[in-house]
Motif scaffolding. Structure first.
Motif, PDB file in Angstrom:
ATOM      1  N   VAL A 181       0.841  -1.194   0.000  1.00 27.87           N
ATOM      2  CA  VAL A 181       0.000   0.000   0.000  1.00 27.87           C
ATOM      3  C   VAL A 181       0.877   1.246   0.000  1.00 27.87           C
ATOM      4  CG1 VAL A 181      -1.654   1.343   1.367  1.00 27.87           C
ATOM      5  CG2 VAL A 181      -2.018  -1.111   1.025  1.00 27.87           C
ATOM      6  N   GLN A 182       1.929   1.240   0.815  1.00 25.43           N
ATOM      7  CA  GLN A 182       2.846   2.386   0.831  1.00 25.43           C
ATOM      8  C   GLN A 182       3.504   2.561  -0.530  1.00 25.43           C
ATOM      9  OE1 GLN A 182       5.071   1.151   4.370  1.00 25.43           O
ATOM     10  NE2 GLN A 182       4.531   3.138   5.235  1.00 25.43           N
ATOM     11  N   PHE A 183       3.880   1.471  -1.154  1.00 28.03           N
ATOM     12  CA  PHE A 183       4.470   1.535  -2.485  1.00 28.03           C
ATOM     13  C   PHE A 183       3.480   2.129  -3.479  1.00 28.03           C
ATOM     14  CE2 PHE A 183       5.391  -0.332  -6.650  1.00 28.03           C
ATOM     15  CZ  PHE A 183       6.700   0.097  -6.822  1.00 28.03           C
ATOM     16  N   LEU A 184       2.228   1.684  -3.406  1.00 32.21           N
ATOM     17  CA  LEU A 184       1.190   2.193  -4.300  1.00 32.21           C
ATOM     18  C   LEU A 184       1.031   3.702  -4.153  1.00 32.21           C
ATOM     19  CD1 LEU A 184      -1.133   1.572  -6.304  1.00 32.21           C
ATOM     20  CD2 LEU A 184      -2.586   1.180  -4.300  1.00 32.21           C
ATOM     21  N   LEU A 185       1.116   4.200  -2.932  1.00 32.43           N
ATOM     22  CA  LEU A 185       0.957   5.632  -2.689  1.00 32.43           C
ATOM     23  C   LEU A 185       2.117   6.464  -3.241  1.00 32.43           C
ATOM     24  CD1 LEU A 185      -0.409   5.511   0.960  1.00 32.43           C
ATOM     25  CD2 LEU A 185      -1.662   6.290  -1.076  1.00 32.43           C
ATOM     26  N   ARG A 186       3.289   5.866  -3.349  1.00 33.62           N
ATOM     27  CA  ARG A 186       4.473   6.623  -3.755  1.00 33.62           C
ATOM     28  C   ARG A 186       5.044   6.229  -5.115  1.00 33.62           C
ATOM     29  NH1 ARG A 186       6.764   9.284   0.609  1.00 33.62           N
ATOM     30  NH2 ARG A 186       5.913   8.686   2.609  1.00 33.62           N
ATOM     31  N   ALA A 187       4.607   5.126  -5.650  1.00 28.12           N
ATOM     32  CA  ALA A 187       5.283   4.513  -6.793  1.00 28.12           C
ATOM     33  C   ALA A 187       5.045   5.211  -8.117  1.00 28.12           C
ATOM     34  CB  ALA A 187       4.849   3.053  -6.917  1.00 28.12           C
ATOM     35  N   ASP A 188       5.863   4.802  -9.065  1.00 29.10           N
ATOM     36  CA  ASP A 188       5.734   5.278 -10.433  1.00 29.10           C
ATOM     37  C   ASP A 188       5.758   4.097 -11.402  1.00 29.10           C
ATOM     38  OD1 ASP A 188       8.365   4.520 -10.203  1.00 29.10           O
ATOM     39  OD2 ASP A 188       9.200   6.386 -10.958  1.00 29.10           O
ATOM     40  N   ASP A 189       5.253   2.960 -10.960  1.00 30.63           N
ATOM     41  CA  ASP A 189       5.233   1.775 -11.820  1.00 30.63           C
ATOM     42  C   ASP A 189       4.353   1.969 -13.048  1.00 30.63           C
ATOM     43  OD1 ASP A 189       6.985   0.228 -10.420  1.00 30.63           O
ATOM     44  OD2 ASP A 189       5.517  -1.226  -9.710  1.00 30.63           O
ATOM     45  N   ALA A 190       3.122   2.403 -12.830  1.00 29.10           N
ATOM     46  CA  ALA A 190       2.160   2.503 -13.926  1.00 29.10           C
ATOM     47  C   ALA A 190       1.950   3.933 -14.402  1.00 29.10           C
ATOM     48  CB  ALA A 190       0.824   1.905 -13.486  1.00 29.10           C
ATOM     49  N   HIS A 191       2.564   4.877 -13.713  1.00 30.33           N
ATOM     50  CA  HIS A 191       2.386   6.285 -14.071  1.00 30.33           C
ATOM     51  C   HIS A 191       3.535   7.089 -13.478  1.00 30.33           C
ATOM     52  CE1 HIS A 191       1.079   7.134  -9.949  1.00 30.33           C
ATOM     53  NE2 HIS A 191       0.333   6.059 -10.053  1.00 30.33           N
ATOM     54  N   ALA A 213      -4.695   6.667  -3.275  1.00 30.28           N
ATOM     55  CA  ALA A 213      -3.832   6.250  -4.390  1.00 30.28           C
ATOM     56  C   ALA A 213      -4.551   6.417  -5.729  1.00 30.28           C
ATOM     57  CB  ALA A 213      -3.396   4.798  -4.196  1.00 30.28           C
ATOM     58  N   ASP A 214      -5.811   6.040  -5.772  1.00 31.49           N
ATOM     59  CA  ASP A 214      -6.601   6.150  -7.001  1.00 31.49           C
ATOM     60  C   ASP A 214      -6.775   7.612  -7.406  1.00 31.49           C
ATOM     61  OD1 ASP A 214      -8.272   5.108  -9.103  1.00 31.49           O
ATOM     62  OD2 ASP A 214     -10.017   5.679  -7.911  1.00 31.49           O
ATOM     63  N   HIS A 215      -7.154   8.444  -6.459  1.00 34.20           N
ATOM     64  CA  HIS A 215      -7.358   9.862  -6.746  1.00 34.20           C
ATOM     65  C   HIS A 215      -6.064  10.508  -7.220  1.00 34.20           C
ATOM     66  CE1 HIS A 215      -7.844  14.178  -5.786  1.00 34.20           C
ATOM     67  NE2 HIS A 215      -9.065  13.965  -6.260  1.00 34.20           N
ATOM     68  N   ASN A 216      -4.978  10.243  -6.519  1.00 35.49           N
ATOM     69  CA  ASN A 216      -3.696  10.839  -6.895  1.00 35.49           C
ATOM     70  C   ASN A 216      -3.252  10.386  -8.280  1.00 35.49           C
ATOM     71  OD1 ASN A 216      -3.632  12.229  -4.482  1.00 35.49           O
ATOM     72  ND2 ASN A 216      -2.036  10.975  -3.562  1.00 35.49           N
ATOM     73  N   ALA A 217      -3.392   9.094  -8.573  1.00 35.00           N
ATOM     74  CA  ALA A 217      -2.970   8.588  -9.882  1.00 35.00           C
ATOM     75  C   ALA A 217      -3.765   9.249 -11.009  1.00 35.00           C
ATOM     76  CB  ALA A 217      -3.135   7.067  -9.939  1.00 35.00           C
ATOM     77  N   TYR A 218      -5.056   9.406 -10.821  1.00 32.96           N
ATOM     78  CA  TYR A 218      -5.902  10.028 -11.831  1.00 32.96           C
ATOM     79  C   TYR A 218      -5.413  11.445 -12.141  1.00 32.96           C
ATOM     80  CZ  TYR A 218     -10.030  12.065 -14.033  1.00 32.96           C
ATOM     81  OH  TYR A 218     -10.882  12.705 -14.899  1.00 32.96           O
ATOM     82  N   HIS A 219      -5.222  12.238 -11.095  1.00 36.49           N
ATOM     83  CA  HIS A 219      -4.860  13.634 -11.314  1.00 36.49           C
ATOM     84  C   HIS A 219      -3.393  13.809 -11.702  1.00 36.49           C
ATOM     85  CE1 HIS A 219      -8.729  15.345 -10.602  1.00 36.49           C
ATOM     86  NE2 HIS A 219      -8.857  14.642  -9.489  1.00 36.49           N
ATOM     87  N   LEU A 220      -2.526  12.887 -11.314  1.00 34.91           N
ATOM     88  CA  LEU A 220      -1.142  12.957 -11.797  1.00 34.91           C
ATOM     89  C   LEU A 220      -1.113  12.725 -13.308  1.00 34.91           C
ATOM     90  CD1 LEU A 220       0.819  11.149  -8.949  1.00 34.91           C
ATOM     91  CD2 LEU A 220       0.897  13.588  -9.551  1.00 34.91           C
ATOM     92  N   GLY A 221      -1.941  11.809 -13.787  1.00 34.71           N
ATOM     93  CA  GLY A 221      -2.048  11.602 -15.227  1.00 34.71           C
ATOM     94  C   GLY A 221      -2.545  12.849 -15.930  1.00 34.71           C
TER      95      GLY A 221
END
Length: 158
Positions: A11-21, A137-145
Motif C-alpha cells: 500500500v505504501q508503495f502504491l501511494l508513492r510509486a511510479d510503476d504505472a504512471h 492512491a486512485d485519486h492521486n494517480a488520476y490527477h497525476l495523469g
C-alpha cells in the motif's frame, strides 16, 4: 514476513510509486513558472489547479481518516483553488511540500502495525484505513495523469 507487513508495504508503495504512471515528484518537477497557470484550449484546469486539488484532497482524506472532528471543505468548490494561476512563485513549492508532508503522514499511519488496516475507522461510516489508502492512491494517480497530459500539451514535459 507476515502478510500484514507485506500488505502495508504494498500500500505504501502504491501511494508513492511510479510503476504505472509518473510519480508525484516527476509530475511536479521543473514545471516552468510561465505555464503553471495556463489552461490549454479545451482544458478545464491549469497545472496549478491540479496541483492544489491534489494537495487539498489528500489533506482532506488524511484529516478525515485521523481526526474525528475534521470538517471537510465544501464540495466541490473547497477542493480547488480560486484562481488558475498561483498567487506567487513560492506557492507552487509550498503546495508541493504540503502534498509531500501529508503523504508522509498518511504513509506513517499505514506503517503503524498497531493499526488494523481492515477495521472500520470508529468515527466514519464504516470506512477502513485500507479503503482510505486505496481511495487516496486512485485519486492521486488520476490527477497525476491529468497533470502530465497538461504538461505535454503545454510543451512542458520531458
Amino acid at each position: 514476513m507476515t502478510s500484514d507487513k507485506v500488505l502495508r508495504e504494498q500500500v505504501q508503495f502504491l501511494l508513492r510509486a511510479d510503476d504505472a504512471h509518473a510519480s508525484f515528484d516527476a509530475a511536479t518537477a521543473d514545471v516552468p513558472v510561465g505555464v503553471r497557470g495556463q489552461r490549454p484550449q479545451g482544458a478545464q484546469h491549469s497545472p496549478w489547479e491540479i496541483l492544489e486539488h491534489l494537495r487539498i484532497a489528500q489533506w482532506d482524506i488524511l484529516e478525515y481518516t485521523r481526526d474525528p472532528k475534521h470538517v471537510s471543505p465544501e464540495f466541490p468548490s473547497g477542493y480547488w483553488p480560486a484562481s488558475p494561476t498561483p498567487p506567487n512563485e513560492a506557492a507552487w513549492d509550498k503546495s508541493v511540500e504540503g502534498f509531500r508532508k501529508d503523504l508522509a503522514a498518511f504513509s506513517q499511519i499505514i506503517a503503524d502495525e498497531g493499526t488494523d488496516l481492515t477495521a472500520p475507522i470508529p468515527h466514519t461510516d464504516g470506512k477502513t484505513l485500507l479503503r482510505q489508502a486505496l481511495l487516496l492512491a486512485d485519486h492521486n494517480a488520476y490527477h497525476l495523469g491529468e497533470l502530465v497530459l497538461l504538461r505535454r500539451v503545454l510543451g512542458a514535459w520531458k
